[in-house]
Design a protein around this motif. Structure first.
Motif, PDB file in Angstrom:
ATOM      1  N   VAL A   1       0.866  -1.175   0.000  1.00 34.37           N
ATOM      2  CA  VAL A   1       0.000   0.000   0.000  1.00 34.37           C
ATOM      3  C   VAL A   1       0.910   1.235   0.000  1.00 34.37           C
ATOM      4  CG1 VAL A   1      -1.696   1.287   1.370  1.00 34.37           C
ATOM      5  CG2 VAL A   1      -1.825  -1.200   1.253  1.00 34.37           C
ATOM      6  N   ILE A   2       0.478   2.301  -0.662  1.00 30.11           N
ATOM      7  CA  ILE A   2       1.235   3.548  -0.700  1.00 30.11           C
ATOM      8  C   ILE A   2       0.517   4.590   0.160  1.00 30.11           C
ATOM      9  CG2 ILE A   2       2.210   5.352  -2.183  1.00 30.11           C
ATOM     10  CD1 ILE A   2       3.220   2.425  -2.715  1.00 30.11           C
ATOM     11  N   SER A   3       1.275   5.234   1.063  1.00 31.32           N
ATOM     12  CA  SER A   3       0.718   6.290   1.899  1.00 31.32           C
ATOM     13  C   SER A   3       1.839   7.207   2.372  1.00 31.32           C
ATOM     14  CB  SER A   3      -0.016   5.708   3.102  1.00 31.32           C
ATOM     15  OG  SER A   3      -0.454   6.742   3.943  1.00 31.32           O
ATOM     16  N   LYS A   4       1.834   8.439   1.939  1.00 23.36           N
ATOM     17  CA  LYS A   4       2.861   9.407   2.334  1.00 23.36           C
ATOM     18  C   LYS A   4       2.628   9.948   3.741  1.00 23.36           C
ATOM     19  CE  LYS A   4       3.127  11.117  -2.337  1.00 23.36           C
ATOM     20  NZ  LYS A   4       2.940  12.262  -3.198  1.00 23.36           N
ATOM     21  N   ARG A   5       1.422   9.905   4.215  1.00 19.82           N
ATOM     22  CA  ARG A   5       1.031  10.625   5.433  1.00 19.82           C
ATOM     23  C   ARG A   5       1.540  10.045   6.745  1.00 19.82           C
ATOM     24  NH1 ARG A   5      -4.376  11.092   2.574  1.00 19.82           N
ATOM     25  NH2 ARG A   5      -4.159  13.099   1.557  1.00 19.82           N
ATOM     26  N   ILE A   6       1.799   8.755   6.799  1.00 20.93           N
ATOM     27  CA  ILE A   6       2.099   8.149   8.100  1.00 20.93           C
ATOM     28  C   ILE A   6       3.587   8.087   8.441  1.00 20.93           C
ATOM     29  CG2 ILE A   6       0.014   6.755   8.011  1.00 20.93           C
ATOM     30  CD1 ILE A   6       1.802   4.352   7.433  1.00 20.93           C
ATOM     31  N   PHE A   7       4.443   8.584   7.566  1.00 15.40           N
ATOM     32  CA  PHE A   7       5.869   8.399   7.749  1.00 15.40           C
ATOM     33  C   PHE A   7       6.600   9.616   8.291  1.00 15.40           C
ATOM     34  CE2 PHE A   7       4.813   5.176   4.659  1.00 15.40           C
ATOM     35  CZ  PHE A   7       5.524   4.087   5.134  1.00 15.40           C
ATOM     36  N   PRO A   8       7.464   9.393   9.291  1.00 15.44           N
ATOM     37  CA  PRO A   8       8.424  10.446   9.628  1.00 15.44           C
ATOM     38  C   PRO A   8       9.344  10.636   8.418  1.00 15.44           C
ATOM     39  CG  PRO A   8       8.359   8.758  11.330  1.00 15.44           C
ATOM     40  CD  PRO A   8       7.553   8.243  10.168  1.00 15.44           C
ATOM     41  N   GLU A   9      10.009  11.747   8.340  1.00 13.77           N
ATOM     42  CA  GLU A   9      10.757  12.122   7.144  1.00 13.77           C
ATOM     43  C   GLU A   9      11.765  11.075   6.677  1.00 13.77           C
ATOM     44  OE1 GLU A   9      13.688  15.679   5.772  1.00 13.77           O
ATOM     45  OE2 GLU A   9      11.937  16.191   6.982  1.00 13.77           O
ATOM     46  N   ARG A  10      12.528  10.477   7.579  1.00 14.82           N
ATOM     47  CA  ARG A  10      13.612   9.596   7.138  1.00 14.82           C
ATOM     48  C   ARG A  10      13.175   8.163   6.834  1.00 14.82           C
ATOM     49  NH1 ARG A  10      17.571   9.281  12.313  1.00 14.82           N
ATOM     50  NH2 ARG A  10      17.112  11.476  12.420  1.00 14.82           N
ATOM     51  N   PHE A  11      11.933   7.818   7.058  1.00 16.31           N
ATOM     52  CA  PHE A  11      11.464   6.451   6.808  1.00 16.31           C
ATOM     53  C   PHE A  11      10.714   6.348   5.490  1.00 16.31           C
ATOM     54  CE2 PHE A  11      12.006   6.706  11.386  1.00 16.31           C
ATOM     55  CZ  PHE A  11      12.722   5.549  11.638  1.00 16.31           C
ATOM     56  N   GLU A  12      10.895   5.219   4.826  1.00 17.93           N
ATOM     57  CA  GLU A  12      10.252   5.006   3.527  1.00 17.93           C
ATOM     58  C   GLU A  12       9.311   3.812   3.508  1.00 17.93           C
ATOM     59  OE1 GLU A  12      13.657   4.718   0.959  1.00 17.93           O
ATOM     60  OE2 GLU A  12      13.547   6.851   0.534  1.00 17.93           O
ATOM     61  N   GLY A  13       9.457   2.900   4.461  1.00 17.94           N
ATOM     62  CA  GLY A  13       8.630   1.704   4.476  1.00 17.94           C
ATOM     63  C   GLY A  13       8.269   1.292   5.890  1.00 17.94           C
ATOM     64  N   LEU A  14       7.171   0.560   5.991  1.00 18.72           N
ATOM     65  CA  LEU A  14       6.650   0.094   7.272  1.00 18.72           C
ATOM     66  C   LEU A  14       5.866  -1.182   7.001  1.00 18.72           C
ATOM     67  CD1 LEU A  14       5.871   0.730  10.308  1.00 18.72           C
ATOM     68  CD2 LEU A  14       3.900   1.921   9.357  1.00 18.72           C
ATOM     69  N   THR A  15       5.984  -2.126   7.901  1.00 16.33           N
ATOM     70  CA  THR A  15       5.249  -3.377   7.737  1.00 16.33           C
ATOM     71  C   THR A  15       4.312  -3.580   8.916  1.00 16.33           C
ATOM     72  OG1 THR A  15       7.067  -4.352   6.507  1.00 16.33           O
ATOM     73  CG2 THR A  15       5.475  -5.862   7.443  1.00 16.33           C
ATOM     74  N   LEU A  16       3.049  -3.661   8.633  1.00 10.64           N
ATOM     75  CA  LEU A  16       2.022  -3.998   9.617  1.00 10.64           C
ATOM     76  C   LEU A  16       1.282  -5.203   9.047  1.00 10.64           C
ATOM     77  CD1 LEU A  16       0.684  -0.407  10.334  1.00 10.64           C
ATOM     78  CD2 LEU A  16       2.178  -1.771  11.792  1.00 10.64           C
ATOM     79  N   TRP A  17       1.530  -6.335   9.646  1.00  6.98           N
ATOM     80  CA  TRP A  17       1.016  -7.600   9.112  1.00  6.98           C
ATOM     81  C   TRP A  17      -0.409  -7.452   8.610  1.00  6.98           C
ATOM     82  CZ3 TRP A  17       2.636 -12.070   7.388  1.00  6.98           C
ATOM     83  CH2 TRP A  17       1.684 -13.071   7.176  1.00  6.98           C
ATOM     84  N   PRO A  18      -0.731  -7.860   7.440  1.00  6.66           N
ATOM     85  CA  PRO A  18       0.056  -8.470   6.372  1.00  6.66           C
ATOM     86  C   PRO A  18       0.425  -7.484   5.262  1.00  6.66           C
ATOM     87  CG  PRO A  18      -2.246  -8.862   5.931  1.00  6.66           C
ATOM     88  CD  PRO A  18      -2.164  -7.988   7.173  1.00  6.66           C
ATOM     89  N   VAL A  19       0.553  -6.212   5.605  1.00  8.54           N
ATOM     90  CA  VAL A  19       0.709  -5.172   4.600  1.00  8.54           C
ATOM     91  C   VAL A  19       2.080  -4.494   4.717  1.00  8.54           C
ATOM     92  CG1 VAL A  19      -0.232  -2.966   3.789  1.00  8.54           C
ATOM     93  CG2 VAL A  19      -1.777  -4.725   4.648  1.00  8.54           C
ATOM     94  N   ILE A  20       2.697  -4.264   3.577  1.00  5.88           N
ATOM     95  CA  ILE A  20       3.878  -3.415   3.496  1.00  5.88           C
ATOM     96  C   ILE A  20       3.382  -2.054   3.027  1.00  5.88           C
ATOM     97  CG2 ILE A  20       6.051  -2.967   2.285  1.00  5.88           C
ATOM     98  CD1 ILE A  20       6.359  -6.031   2.019  1.00  5.88           C
ATOM     99  N   ILE A  21       3.689  -1.033   3.803  1.00  7.77           N
ATOM    100  CA  ILE A  21       3.260   0.330   3.458  1.00  7.77           C
ATOM    101  C   ILE A  21       4.498   1.100   3.023  1.00  7.77           C
ATOM    102  CG2 ILE A  21       2.112   2.422   4.264  1.00  7.77           C
ATOM    103  CD1 ILE A  21       0.931   0.605   6.552  1.00  7.77           C
ATOM    104  N   LEU A  22       4.429   1.688   1.838  1.00 10.64           N
ATOM    105  CA  LEU A  22       5.544   2.457   1.297  1.00 10.64           C
ATOM    106  C   LEU A  22       5.155   3.914   1.180  1.00 10.64           C
ATOM    107  CD1 LEU A  22       6.637   0.035  -1.569  1.00 10.64           C
ATOM    108  CD2 LEU A  22       7.620   0.228   0.720  1.00 10.64           C
ATOM    109  N   LYS A  23       6.148   4.772   1.286  1.00 15.37           N
ATOM    110  CA  LYS A  23       5.913   6.211   1.224  1.00 15.37           C
ATOM    111  C   LYS A  23       5.608   6.671  -0.205  1.00 15.37           C
ATOM    112  CE  LYS A  23       7.898  10.257   3.411  1.00 15.37           C
ATOM    113  NZ  LYS A  23       9.036  10.700   4.215  1.00 15.37           N
TER     114      LYS A  23
END
Length: 109
Positions: free
Chosen positions: A3-25
């Motif tokens: 899933v793509i979402s710019k809103r949930i990321f602090p500036e230096r992070f580009e990806g996050l994994t919350l089972w079962p989804v990988i969220i990218l900036k």
């Protein structure tokens, strides 16, 4: 699933994994094999620990790290799950040969 979402990321992070989804900036990060491999390592870690314990351990390690290092980013980089993922993110075959519960060898190291 990615899933793509710019809103949930602090500036230096580009990806996050919350089972079962990988969220990218950003959408173009879908092509970053190293980042995707890093996040897939987290999916495997989460699955091994039946998801919720992963987040509990992750949070506890991060809080302890903040007190230990006096720096939130350094605390994040020293979480055992992150150390395993960063160490092996460039090995695109890692998940095929990774033994179960491999992140625990980083826990006390």
């Amino acid at each position: 699933m990615i899933v793509i979402s710019k809103r949930i990321f602090p500036e230096r992070f580009e990806g996050l994994t919350l089972w079962p989804v990988i969220i990218l900036k950003y959408d173009n990060l879908r092509n970053d094999e190293v980042l995707i491999n890093h996040e897939r390592i987290h999916l495997k870690q989460q699955l091994e620990l039946f998801i919720l314990p992963f987040y509990i351990i992750y949070f506890i390690e991060w809080v302890i790290g903040i007190f230990k290092y006096k720096d939130a980013h350094l605390a994040y980089r020293n979480i055992s799950f992150e150390r395993e993922a960063y160490k092996n993110e460039e090995n695109l075959k890692y998940l095929k040969t990774r033994p179960l519960f491999s992140s625990f060898k980083y826990f006390l190291a």
